[in-house]
Design a protein around this motif. Structure first.
Motif, mmCIF file in Angstrom:
data_model
loop_
_atom_site.group_PDB
_atom_site.id
_atom_site.type_symbol
_atom_site.label_atom_id
_atom_site.label_comp_id
_atom_site.label_asym_id
_atom_site.label_seq_id
_atom_site.Cartn_x
_atom_site.Cartn_y
_atom_site.Cartn_z
ATOM 1 N N ARG A 1 -1.231 6.743 -7.307
ATOM 2 C CA ARG A 1 -0.517 7.211 -6.122
ATOM 3 C C ARG A 1 -1.500 7.719 -5.073
ATOM 4 N N ASP A 2 -2.415 6.874 -4.664
ATOM 5 C CA ASP A 2 -3.345 7.186 -3.586
ATOM 6 C C ASP A 2 -2.810 6.568 -2.301
ATOM 7 N N ARG A 3 -3.620 6.642 -1.259
ATOM 8 C CA ARG A 3 -3.294 5.942 -0.013
ATOM 9 C C ARG A 3 -4.439 4.995 0.312
ATOM 10 N N PRO A 4 -4.266 3.697 0.177
ATOM 11 C CA PRO A 4 -3.039 3.044 -0.284
ATOM 12 C C PRO A 4 -2.902 3.103 -1.809
ATOM 13 N N VAL A 5 -1.656 2.887 -2.304
ATOM 14 C CA VAL A 5 -1.455 2.843 -3.749
ATOM 15 C C VAL A 5 -2.131 1.591 -4.297
ATOM 16 N N ARG A 6 -2.622 1.686 -5.523
ATOM 17 C CA ARG A 6 -3.312 0.571 -6.161
ATOM 18 C C ARG A 6 -2.861 0.452 -7.609
ATOM 19 N N ASP B 1 6.964 3.289 1.302
ATOM 20 C CA ASP B 1 7.760 3.077 2.512
ATOM 21 C C ASP B 1 7.690 1.618 2.956
ATOM 22 N N GLY C 1 0.761 -1.242 0.000
ATOM 23 C CA GLY C 1 0.000 0.000 0.000
ATOM 24 C C GLY C 1 0.788 1.286 0.000
ATOM 25 N N THR C 2 2.085 1.236 0.345
ATOM 26 C CA THR C 2 2.909 2.449 0.340
ATOM 27 C C THR C 2 4.313 2.106 -0.132
#
Length: 294
Positions: free
Chosen positions: A53-58, A22, A19-20
């Motif tokens: 590039r959202d949170r989480p990335v998809r 990091d 999801g990120t």
């Protein structure tokens, strides 16, 4: 033929899974900047944006095939390593299985593999499990979709046959004259979740608007059957869940007709020993437990 970079593919899959950037960096033991650079390089190679590039990335639609490719390459690499190096690590296989199959025939079918394959089971409705194959989240799926997802093979397993069942006291209260349309319009019904259409199909066949009767949502297969047995409402149950209760008098069918749900096995087209063993086990379990299509 495109020559994909394995490190870039792994960065893409890690970001999609976790999801990120990091979290992906921690899993890959690199910096977030390195993950970002690898994914950007892969996007340049693909000529498309691969992650939202959202949170989480998809993954985007363009990214899903490459995420699936990354997971397939990892599975093949791990399989080859075990065979060539004598690695005793237990292989992982991730599967999507609908709740009713999990609660009845699928777990007994897979039980003999418990010491040889680490199974990661994802419970998903049989009509939606193919989506997890499409984005590479699972390696195989028990699904109602007969058309193979791109990059997958498909074969029929059999039919889960559902009948409308209820507790005897519930029938006495709500259907003293039988399951007529007027009674069905007001008698409570148990549904699995908002996507459960089995009860709706049966009601429409009797010219009853499915929106009329009150509903109890019980999103777990065993609890769904318990709710019907306890008299919350009537519901469509597979024979594997209802036969013993019917013989004991705890459940009765509202009618003799049924709704058949054909099930199929879809899996990645690649072959690994662990995935082949899972497929063989599910085929055998389905032959023993499921009905043959009429």
């Amino acid at each position: 033929m495109a020559d994909w970079d394995l490190g870039q593919l792994r960065a893409l899959a890690a970001a999609a899974d976790l999801g990120t950037f990091d979290a992906a960096a921690r899993a890959l033991h690199v910096t977030p900047s390195a993950v970002s650079q690898r994914i950007k390089a892969l996007e340049q190679r693909a000529g498309a944006v691969l992650l939202r590039r959202d949170r989480p990335v998809r993954p985007t639609a363009a990214g899903e095939p490459l995420v699936r490719l990354a997971r397939q390459l990892d599975a093949l690499t791990a399989d080859a390593t075990r065979h060539l190096a004598g690695d005793a690590t237990v292989p992982h296989v991730t599967l999507a299985v609908n709740g009713d199959s999990l609660a009845t025939w699928a777990l007994p079918a897979l039980a003999p593999l418990a010491g040889d394959v680490a199974l990661r089971l994802v419970r998903e409705d049989q009509e939606r499990s193919a989506d997890l194959l499409r984005d590479g989240s699972v390696m195989g799926a028990v699904t109602s979709q007969a058309v193979a997802v791109q990059g997958c093979t498909v074969e029929p397993l059999g039919v889960m046959r559902y009948r409308p069942m209820a507790a005897p006291a519930f029938v006495d209260r709500w259907f003293p004259d039988g399951p007529r349309a007027a009674a069905l319009a007001v008698a409570p019904v148990v549904v699995f979740d908002a996507a459960d259409r089995l009860q709706d199909r049966w009601l429409r066949a009797r010219r009853v608007d499915p929106a009329r009767p009150p509903r109890h949502l019980v999103p777990a297969s065993a609890d769904f059957a318990a709710a019907v047995r306890l008299g919350f409402g009537w519901g469509m149950l597979p024979a594997q869940q209802s036969d013993a209760d019917e013989r004991a008098g705890r459940l009765v069918p509202l009618t003799d007709d049924a709704v058949d749900v054909p099930l199929h096995w879809q899996q990645w087209s690649l072959r690994t020993a662990a995935l082949d063993a899972v497929a063989d086990a599910l085929r055998a379990g389905a032959r023993a437990a499921l009905a043959t299509p009429v």
